[in-house]
Design a protein around this motif. Structure first.
Motif, mmCIF file in Angstrom:
data_model
loop_
_atom_site.group_PDB
_atom_site.id
_atom_site.type_symbol
_atom_site.label_atom_id
_atom_site.label_comp_id
_atom_site.label_asym_id
_atom_site.label_seq_id
_atom_site.Cartn_x
_atom_site.Cartn_y
_atom_site.Cartn_z
ATOM 1 N N GLU A 1 0.842 -1.210 0.000
ATOM 2 C CA GLU A 1 0.000 0.000 0.000
ATOM 3 C C GLU A 1 0.874 1.256 0.000
ATOM 4 N N ARG A 2 2.093 1.129 0.503
ATOM 5 C CA ARG A 2 2.942 2.314 0.495
ATOM 6 C C ARG A 2 3.586 2.507 -0.863
ATOM 7 N N LEU B 1 10.317 14.235 -5.934
ATOM 8 C CA LEU B 1 11.414 13.537 -5.255
ATOM 9 C C LEU B 1 11.289 13.679 -3.739
ATOM 10 N N LEU B 2 10.945 14.890 -3.280
ATOM 11 C CA LEU B 2 10.813 15.109 -1.832
ATOM 12 C C LEU B 2 9.700 14.244 -1.252
ATOM 13 N N ASP C 1 9.970 11.047 1.309
ATOM 14 C CA ASP C 1 9.287 11.014 2.608
ATOM 15 C C ASP C 1 8.806 9.596 2.925
ATOM 16 N N ILE C 2 8.481 8.842 1.882
ATOM 17 C CA ILE C 2 7.974 7.492 2.096
ATOM 18 C C ILE C 2 9.073 6.442 2.030
ATOM 19 N N THR C 3 9.981 6.617 1.059
ATOM 20 C CA THR C 3 10.971 5.564 0.825
ATOM 21 C C THR C 3 12.262 5.748 1.608
ATOM 22 N N GLY C 4 12.475 6.942 2.158
ATOM 23 C CA GLY C 4 13.694 7.183 2.924
ATOM 24 C C GLY C 4 14.852 7.669 2.084
ATOM 25 N N SER D 1 9.252 1.989 9.892
ATOM 26 C CA SER D 1 10.422 1.816 9.035
ATOM 27 C C SER D 1 9.989 2.149 7.615
ATOM 28 N N THR D 2 10.882 2.769 6.899
ATOM 29 C CA THR D 2 10.538 3.168 5.540
ATOM 30 C C THR D 2 10.696 1.966 4.620
ATOM 31 N N LEU D 3 10.384 2.196 3.354
ATOM 32 C CA LEU D 3 10.272 1.057 2.449
ATOM 33 C C LEU D 3 11.562 0.271 2.261
ATOM 34 N N SER D 4 12.663 0.987 2.266
ATOM 35 C CA SER D 4 13.917 0.289 2.009
ATOM 36 C C SER D 4 14.364 -0.442 3.263
#
Ligand code: FMN
Ligand code: SF4
Ligand code: SF4
Ligand code: FES
Ligand code: FES
Lengths: 179, 412, 227
Positions: free
Chosen positions: A7-8, A31-32, A36-39, A162-165
């Protein structure tokens, strides 16, 4: 890139779709928001964004490497920005920075081995009336004492999603993390 | 002392409440403006004598008129909210505490110069300001203060907010345009000036947050009233950011006729007991030092010029006698080396060499000829750089040397 | 013919069309204004500032390659301020970049009295040699950041967009997306960037190999694209 949270990823796609209509002018906000989501902004993500916004990949990279808030490699889940500019220095930022470096076992612009915390020495953050001032992600602390900062860092580590990565797995996480 | 004008609402209203803003004069200026012709509004701003609060003190009315006269469309209004000059935080205080004022002023500006779209470029590290502004813009839109046919008039105008991404140089107007256009924030060679070819190559009005915040008050109370405050060369209220070794660091509003001493010892409560002023860095990292002996200087452009200090962004950084001044200079030099965009050679190379030399001097280990090297770099950056960053990058360091605030170690 | 205006350059009164740059007028007068980033076929980027001249009444020096002449202007192309700026820019460059294959810059340095070792205590920009394709090598230790290669690769000529500026300030450099080797970029090996590079930073593979002492036939063989 792998992802346990579809979902993210959908959120990322929505951001890209929304800015795609702006073309190149949508690049920086895109990009910003994605970051914010992926780190951070991985090569795969950048290629994807470049395609959708119709911007050369080289230019996307050129942009990321110019702006200090954009990262082309993993940074800590908690980014600590310690101001060490003149007004904060006059009010003790040097001592604060030393204490934080020691407590975290981190040199400036480095990330802890577990990929959790990045420490950055920052020019004036525009909150000099609260010197010495520290930003923990977008959380403001000032006048900051080392104990308070460390306690707040712990609170963030516990609550921050925790972010996506999966940064802890990435060996590059211990390298210099500035964009 | 005057009662606060620009800070009048800050801390007294709920910055997220449109009703609060309206109850404190909010959007009345816009209603008045929409009943006049755009030329009359430009005339009013000219008559007020308002000068830009972003650092360059450019006459605001002259700029508005230049954009208003441009036949090309579309035109843009840009609010420069990138505030990154070290020691400066006044724009943040306004954005966080009174966000609707910036929105109202931009609509007025758009009407006056014939623009249909506005951008606010907010510093990336100003999270709260960004949230409040975003909210203010959408609330204002819902209430009919933005969008098509504003308050039932023929005038349409909307605002988009952009976040900066960590680059001081993007406060320079043309770098800011490049950044909005999706490019590396590198300043353009001027001319052409923004009034002719600004954002997306179109005529653009760009003003600082504090400059814009003056506009509704000028409309409401008139240019004559505005001119009664301040000095003839610098009318109106001014925000000062007092920081460093004072009891009450903060943003203070005063006419520029106030002296450094009144500001530091009066408004900001003076230094903590046992501390004495060693030097005052005025105007930001791009500014210059005033000495303790110069503290009775008023903050008018003329009086400051006489002591070789720019008003700049209104930053007043007080440095007490315990602080090693070379440590301060190290930070100034590091700042410019870190923030140079790298476009033009004098600044790309000069800011870095300057930093290296200041580090040597701060360590007490200079090489023979280092001071001459510094002076040559300073002159070359001032003379040959593209933008104000390089042109001012040596000012503070030179002024500390020239005023004898630091002693130069002798080479081994 | 356009309206002529009159101005003074180095004490001589000249007439010119108002859309002429100072450099064009000065060139026609036989004056020698140095230049590095200027290229007649590329968009002016005004980065090098070697062409700056003094315009009486102006706060700063102005770049002659783009500044247009104006009626009544009084311009000095070699005043003490101008000389100092040129000298110091060349001194700063020499301390950062290997200028050994930039004969024009070395000649300027001599002409303007630059001491090429004056800032040698400072850090140099250092890069590995990028030898990642059969057609050319990239030695950014010799790169002065004139931007010509990037512009040529992009909108000024080739529309290929393989190159970009990376970093900022002193750490600015020419790179590709994520610093990938050329064969992994959009590069089509047109060679236009090599052709415009003024410093030997970009060099054809054969020329590079020969310079390294490889016999010409061997160099030609080794620089062949892989089958
Ligand atoms: C390096 C540099 C940074 C600047 N930063 C800012 C800034 O953060 N905010 C601002 O309003 N003006 C800044 N300026 C000045 C702008 O270029 C411009 O003059 C200003 O936004 C015009 O608005 P004003 O006339 O209302 O002051 C900066 C200039 C330079 C050279
Ligand atoms: S003076 Fe500095 S910041 Fe301005 S254009 Fe030149 S390199 Fe960039
Ligand atoms: S590689 Fe050559 S052409 Fe490209 S910027 Fe460097 S010196 Fe100029
Ligand atoms: S100096 Fe630290 S916030 Fe301004
Ligand atoms: S030749 Fe004019 S700035 Fe480089």
């Amino acid at each position: 890139m792998h992802s346990p949270q579809p979902e993210r990823w959908q959120q990322v796609d929505e951001i890209i779709q929304r800015w795609a209509t702006h073309g190149r002018s949508g690049l920086l906000p895109c990009l910003l928001e994605v970051q914010d989501i992926t780190g951070y902004l991985s090569p795969e993500l950048c290629a994807h964004i470049a395609r959708h916004l119709r911007v050369p990949e080289a230019d996307v990279y050129g942009l990321i490497s110019f702006y200090s808030l954009l990262y082309d490699r993993p940074v800590g889940r908690v980014v600590l920005r310690v101001c060490d500019d003149v007004p904060c220095y006059v009010r003790g930022s040097s001592e604060l920075l030393n204490a934080l470096q020691e407590a975290l076992g981190l040199e400036p612009n480095k990330t802890t081995a577990d990929g959790a915390i990045t420490l950055e020495v920052h020019p004036c953050l525009g909150r000099c009336e609260r010197a010495p001032f520290v930003l923990i992600n977008d959380d403001e602390i000032g006048p900051a004492r080392a104990e308070d900062v460390l306690a707040r860092v712990q609170a963030h580590l516990q609550s921050a999603p925790s972010t996506l990565s999966e940064r802890a797995e990435d060996p590059a996480a211990t390298e210099e993390g500035t964009g | 002392m005057i009662a606060p004008i620009l800070l009048r609402r800050v801390g007294h209203i709920d910055p997220e409440s449109l009703a609060d803003y309206e109850a404190y004069e909010g959007f009345r200026a816009l209603r008045q403006v929409l009943m006049r012709r755009p030329e009359q509004v430009v005339e009013m701003v000219k008559a007020s004598g308002l000068r830009g609060r972003g650092g360059a003190l450019f006459p605001t009315g002259v700029k508005w008129e230049a954009v208003a006269r441009q036949p090309r469309r579309p035109k843009y209004v840009v609010c420069n909210a990138d505030e990154s000059e070290p020691g400066t935080f006044k724009d943040r205080v306004l954005l966080e505490g009174d966000p609707f004022a910036v929105v109202e002023a931009m609509v007025i500006a758009g009407y006056a110069v014939g623009a249909s779209k506005g951008y606010i470029y907010v510093r990336g590290e100003y999270h709260r300001a960004y949230t409040r502004l975003s909210r203010a813009v959408s609330v204002a839109r819902e209430a009919g203060y933005l969008g098509t046919h504003i308050l039932g008039s023929d005038f349409s105008f909307d605002i988009e907010i952009r976040r900066g991404a960590g680059a001081y140089v993007c406060g320079e107007e043309t770098a800011l345009f490049e950044s909005i256009e999706g490019k590396r924030g590198m300043p353009r060679q001027k001319p052409p000036f923004p009034t002719e070819q600004g954002l997306f190559g179109q005529p653009t009005l760009i003003n600082n947050v504090e400059t814009l915040a003056c506009i509704p008050w000028i409309v409401r109370s008139g240019p004559a009233w505005f001119r009664e405050i301040g000095s003839p060369a610098m009318p109106g209220p001014k925000l000062f950011c007092v920081s460093g070794a004072v009891q009450r660091p903060g943003v203070y509003e005063a006419p520029v006729t106030i002296t450094l001493r009144e500001l530091i010892e009066g408004m900001a409560g003076g230094l903590p007991s046992g501390q004495e002023v060693q030097a005052i860095l005025v105007g930001g990292a791009a500014g210059a030092f005033a000495t303790p002996e110069e503290m009775d200087t008023p903050l008018t452009p003329e009086a400051l010029q006489a002591i070789g200090v720019p008003l700049g962004s209104g930053a007043i950084m007080v440095i007490d006698h315990r602080v090693p001044l070379w440590e301060v200079l190290r930070r100034v030099a590091r700042f410019f080396a870190h923030e140079s965009c790298g476009k033009c050679y004098p600044c790309q190379l000069g800011t870095y060499r300057q930093w290296e030399i200041v580090e040597r001097l701060a360590r007490g280990e200079p090489l023979p000829g280092d001071v001459e090297r510094l002076r040559d770099i300073a002159a070359t950056m001032a003379d040959a750089s593209i933008c104000g960053l390089g042109q001012t990058a040596a000012n503070a360091i030179l002024s500390a040397l020239e005023k004898g605030l630091v002693s130069v170690p002798t080479p081994a | 013919m356009k309206d002529q205006i009159t101005l003074t350059i180095d004490g001589q009164t000249v007439r010119a069309t108002p859309d002429a740059t100072i450099m064009e007028v000065a060139d026609a007068m036989g004056l020698s204004i140095p230049r590095l980033c200027y290229h007649p076929h590329l968009t002016p980027n005004t980065v090098c500032r070697l062409c700056v001249v003094e315009w009486e009444g102006a706060r700063t020096l102005v770049p002659a390659c783009v500044a247009r002449v104006r009626e009544g202007a009084v311009i000095h192309t070699a005043s003490p301020r101008v000389q100092r700026a040129r000298r110091v820019i060349l001194e700063l460059l020499a301390s950062t970049v290997d200028l050994s294959e930039s004969p024009t810059l070395l000649a300027y340095a001599q002409a303007w009295g630059a001491d090429l070792r004056r800032f040698e205590a400072g850090a140099r920009r250092q890069f590995p040699l990028y030898d990642d394709n059969p057609f050319y090598v990239r030695d950014y230790n010799k790169c002065v950041l004139c931007w010509r290669c990037v512009q040529t690769c992009a909108d000024d000529l080739q529309y290929t967009y393989a190159l970009t500026l990376g970093g900022r300030g002193f750490h600015s450099h020419i790179t590709t997306a994520f610093n990938r080797p050329m064969p992994e970029t959009t590069c089509v090996f047109c060679g236009n960037c090599v052709a415009v590079c003024p410093t030997g930073a970009l060099k054809g593979k054969v020329a590079f190999l020969v310079q390294q002492g490889t016999p010409v036939p061997v160099a030609l063989w080794r620089a062949r694209p892989p089958r």
